[in-house]
Design a protein around this motif. Sequence first.
Motif, PDB file in Angstrom:
ATOM      1  N   ILE A 218      50.503  75.081  50.152  1.00 22.93           N
ATOM      2  CA  ILE A 218      51.496  75.434  49.255  1.00 22.93           C
ATOM      3  C   ILE A 218      51.807  76.849  49.140  1.00 22.93           C
ATOM      4  O   ILE A 218      52.967  77.445  48.765  1.00 22.93           O
ATOM      5  CB  ILE A 218      51.125  74.929  47.645  1.00 22.93           C
ATOM      6  CG1 ILE A 218      51.073  73.474  47.962  1.00 22.93           C
ATOM      7  CG2 ILE A 218      51.988  75.465  46.533  1.00 22.93           C
ATOM      8  CD1 ILE A 218      50.721  72.816  46.494  1.00 22.93           C
ATOM      9  N   ALA A 219      50.632  77.920  49.366  1.00 25.60           N
ATOM     10  CA  ALA A 219      50.910  79.347  49.504  1.00 25.60           C
ATOM     11  C   ALA A 219      51.844  79.640  50.447  1.00 25.60           C
ATOM     12  O   ALA A 219      52.757  80.494  50.322  1.00 25.60           O
ATOM     13  CB  ALA A 219      49.472  79.873  49.642  1.00 25.60           C
ATOM     14  N   ASP A 220      51.974  78.927  51.374  1.00 26.57           N
ATOM     15  CA  ASP A 220      52.975  79.108  52.818  1.00 26.57           C
ATOM     16  C   ASP A 220      54.359  78.832  51.928  1.00 26.57           C
ATOM     17  O   ASP A 220      55.272  79.726  52.386  1.00 26.57           O
ATOM     18  CB  ASP A 220      52.798  78.213  53.720  1.00 26.57           C
ATOM     19  CG  ASP A 220      51.407  78.836  54.690  1.00 26.57           C
ATOM     20  OD1 ASP A 220      51.024  79.967  54.348  1.00 26.57           O
ATOM     21  OD2 ASP A 220      51.068  77.911  55.183  1.00 26.57           O
ATOM     22  N   PHE A 221      54.442  77.952  51.203  1.00 27.31           N
ATOM     23  CA  PHE A 221      55.864  77.671  50.687  1.00 27.31           C
ATOM     24  C   PHE A 221      56.362  78.653  49.709  1.00 27.31           C
ATOM     25  O   PHE A 221      57.230  79.087  49.579  1.00 27.31           O
ATOM     26  CB  PHE A 221      55.729  76.252  49.961  1.00 27.31           C
ATOM     27  CG  PHE A 221      56.044  74.927  50.663  1.00 27.31           C
ATOM     28  CD1 PHE A 221      57.017  74.275  51.244  1.00 27.31           C
ATOM     29  CD2 PHE A 221      54.770  74.524  51.568  1.00 27.31           C
ATOM     30  CE1 PHE A 221      57.208  73.329  51.966  1.00 27.31           C
ATOM     31  CE2 PHE A 221      54.939  73.581  52.360  1.00 27.31           C
ATOM     32  CZ  PHE A 221      55.992  72.945  52.586  1.00 27.31           C
ATOM     33  N   VAL A 222      55.042  79.343  49.072  1.00 25.26           N
ATOM     34  CA  VAL A 222      55.495  80.156  48.081  1.00 25.26           C
ATOM     35  C   VAL A 222      56.044  81.402  48.892  1.00 25.26           C
ATOM     36  O   VAL A 222      57.015  82.068  48.308  1.00 25.26           O
ATOM     37  CB  VAL A 222      54.160  80.412  47.205  1.00 25.26           C
ATOM     38  CG1 VAL A 222      54.347  81.929  46.172  1.00 25.26           C
ATOM     39  CG2 VAL A 222      53.655  79.396  46.255  1.00 25.26           C
ATOM     40  N   VAL A 223      55.416  81.740  49.931  1.00 20.89           N
ATOM     41  CA  VAL A 223      56.119  83.000  50.560  1.00 20.89           C
ATOM     42  C   VAL A 223      57.414  82.674  51.227  1.00 20.89           C
ATOM     43  O   VAL A 223      58.347  83.554  51.100  1.00 20.89           O
ATOM     44  CB  VAL A 223      55.104  83.188  51.883  1.00 20.89           C
ATOM     45  CG1 VAL A 223      55.725  84.470  52.797  1.00 20.89           C
ATOM     46  CG2 VAL A 223      53.604  83.603  51.225  1.00 20.89           C
ATOM     47  N   PHE A 224      57.691  81.400  51.600  1.00 20.81           N
ATOM     48  CA  PHE A 224      58.980  81.269  52.185  1.00 20.81           C
ATOM     49  C   PHE A 224      60.056  80.943  51.114  1.00 20.81           C
ATOM     50  O   PHE A 224      61.101  81.596  51.380  1.00 20.81           O
ATOM     51  CB  PHE A 224      59.148  79.893  53.066  1.00 20.81           C
ATOM     52  CG  PHE A 224      58.242  80.078  54.471  1.00 20.81           C
ATOM     53  CD1 PHE A 224      58.841  81.072  55.211  1.00 20.81           C
ATOM     54  CD2 PHE A 224      57.427  79.360  54.768  1.00 20.81           C
ATOM     55  CE1 PHE A 224      58.511  81.160  56.487  1.00 20.81           C
ATOM     56  CE2 PHE A 224      56.874  79.490  55.899  1.00 20.81           C
ATOM     57  CZ  PHE A 224      57.398  80.319  57.097  1.00 20.81           C
ATOM     58  N   LEU A 225      59.594  80.441  49.901  1.00 23.77           N
ATOM     59  CA  LEU A 225      60.774  79.880  48.902  1.00 23.77           C
ATOM     60  C   LEU A 225      60.713  80.895  47.613  1.00 23.77           C
ATOM     61  O   LEU A 225      61.834  80.753  46.926  1.00 23.77           O
ATOM     62  CB  LEU A 225      60.460  78.441  48.458  1.00 23.77           C
ATOM     63  CG  LEU A 225      60.530  77.527  49.618  1.00 23.77           C
ATOM     64  CD1 LEU A 225      60.049  75.905  48.979  1.00 23.77           C
ATOM     65  CD2 LEU A 225      62.091  77.032  50.023  1.00 23.77           C
ATOM     66  N   ASP A 226      59.646  81.390  47.360  1.00 24.92           N
ATOM     67  CA  ASP A 226      59.481  82.484  46.264  1.00 24.92           C
ATOM     68  C   ASP A 226      59.919  81.471  44.961  1.00 24.92           C
ATOM     69  O   ASP A 226      60.699  81.948  44.303  1.00 24.92           O
ATOM     70  CB  ASP A 226      60.492  83.577  46.338  1.00 24.92           C
ATOM     71  CG  ASP A 226      60.121  84.589  45.269  1.00 24.92           C
ATOM     72  OD1 ASP A 226      59.050  84.351  44.468  1.00 24.92           O
ATOM     73  OD2 ASP A 226      60.995  85.476  44.916  1.00 24.92           O
ATOM     74  N   PRO A 227      59.292  80.269  44.810  1.00 23.99           N
ATOM     75  CA  PRO A 227      59.753  79.688  43.536  1.00 23.99           C
ATOM     76  C   PRO A 227      59.303  80.295  42.276  1.00 23.99           C
ATOM     77  O   PRO A 227      58.303  80.935  41.977  1.00 23.99           O
ATOM     78  CB  PRO A 227      58.854  78.308  43.706  1.00 23.99           C
ATOM     79  CG  PRO A 227      57.687  78.904  44.593  1.00 23.99           C
ATOM     80  CD  PRO A 227      58.144  79.649  45.516  1.00 23.99           C
ATOM     81  N   GLN A 228      59.907  79.905  41.193  1.00 25.20           N
ATOM     82  CA  GLN A 228      59.481  80.258  39.952  1.00 25.20           C
ATOM     83  C   GLN A 228      58.400  79.348  39.270  1.00 25.20           C
ATOM     84  O   GLN A 228      57.675  80.055  38.364  1.00 25.20           O
ATOM     85  CB  GLN A 228      60.771  80.273  39.021  1.00 25.20           C
ATOM     86  CG  GLN A 228      61.778  81.389  39.206  1.00 25.20           C
ATOM     87  CD  GLN A 228      63.075  81.361  38.290  1.00 25.20           C
ATOM     88  OE1 GLN A 228      63.806  80.461  38.501  1.00 25.20           O
ATOM     89  NE2 GLN A 228      63.392  82.348  37.840  1.00 25.20           N
ATOM     90  N   ALA A 229      58.537  78.172  39.806  1.00 24.72           N
ATOM     91  CA  ALA A 229      57.355  77.090  39.204  1.00 24.72           C
ATOM     92  C   ALA A 229      56.855  76.193  40.024  1.00 24.72           C
ATOM     93  O   ALA A 229      57.846  75.895  41.039  1.00 24.72           O
ATOM     94  CB  ALA A 229      58.076  76.671  37.974  1.00 24.72           C
TER      95      ALA A 229
END
Length: 320
Positions: free
Chosen positions: A231-242
């Motif tokens: 999921i950390a990879d998704f955070v880098v790509f998407l920068d989600p708020q939640a």
Amino acid sequence: MVVAAAHGFLAGVVRPDGEVLAAVHSTANLTPPAAVLELLNRAIAQAEISARHIELAVLGLPGPSLFAGTAGPGPLGGSHLRRFRDWAGRPAADVVGEHLNRPVFCENDANLAALGEAVYGESAAADTVLHVSLTHGTGAGLVIGGKLHRGGSRLAGEIGHLHVDDGGQLCECGARGCFWQTTSIPALLSELATAHGRTFSVSDLDAAAAAGELEIIRALRGFGRSLGRRIADFVVFLDPQAIVVDSTLGAASHVIADGIREAVDQYTPPQLAASVQISSGSLGVSAHLKGAAALVRTENLLVDTGHASVAGRPSGTAPS
């Protein structure tokens, strides 16, 4: 609406504003269509309404979103999904549509839960929400600006099919070493059974986490860290708020969310990690039902049905 998934079926009745009138859940290995339609009848009876008052139905199914049309052939639209999508040799949407004599809209089950939490849950104020579904596999739904992001092939969020091991087991999708094979609730339950010499269920995880059983909490937190590494990879790509974790796991969801938090803090830049809220969902099984209501609202299904397939017929027409 009806949600058909690997570990049971959920039927319910919900108003367009998200108020859930009835919900009936079964973890039994039901054989569609008769048993599932009976579950739907029970939900309608529990809601104390007549079937003629239902305006449309939403059907939640694993695999590619069918909202914009029928999924074409492909690894994730293949034979391993037929038991969910074909009931007695017929499309599930046709069966439900004829039973209710109403239009039927299909959507990915994880997407419905994501939309429910993003619109009606505690993350409703966030613009970009990643919802992680675990009870029926390992998947995710992405909601941006209050609407689902399905992707070009309608497979956005299938994190369970991230490749993690060249020499891994053969997955039912046709590839080897898919993420869900080692990082999923069924895999965790199997590992716990081997380690402790007894079987475990999802309710056991909930009870153990609520009771503070350290061995189980440690296993759940480790599971969360493994999940969080991807999921950390998704955070880098998407920068989600939640990031919202499937709350149908009860108290176990909170422990898993803590593990995801640890991994995101470790594997993403500090500014990104600090900006994302990670928590368990707040809606439980109602997330799917409220997601169906949100789908009706965000896609204007009661007003304009000109862009979706309805039980295999032109949108806006009821089955004959």
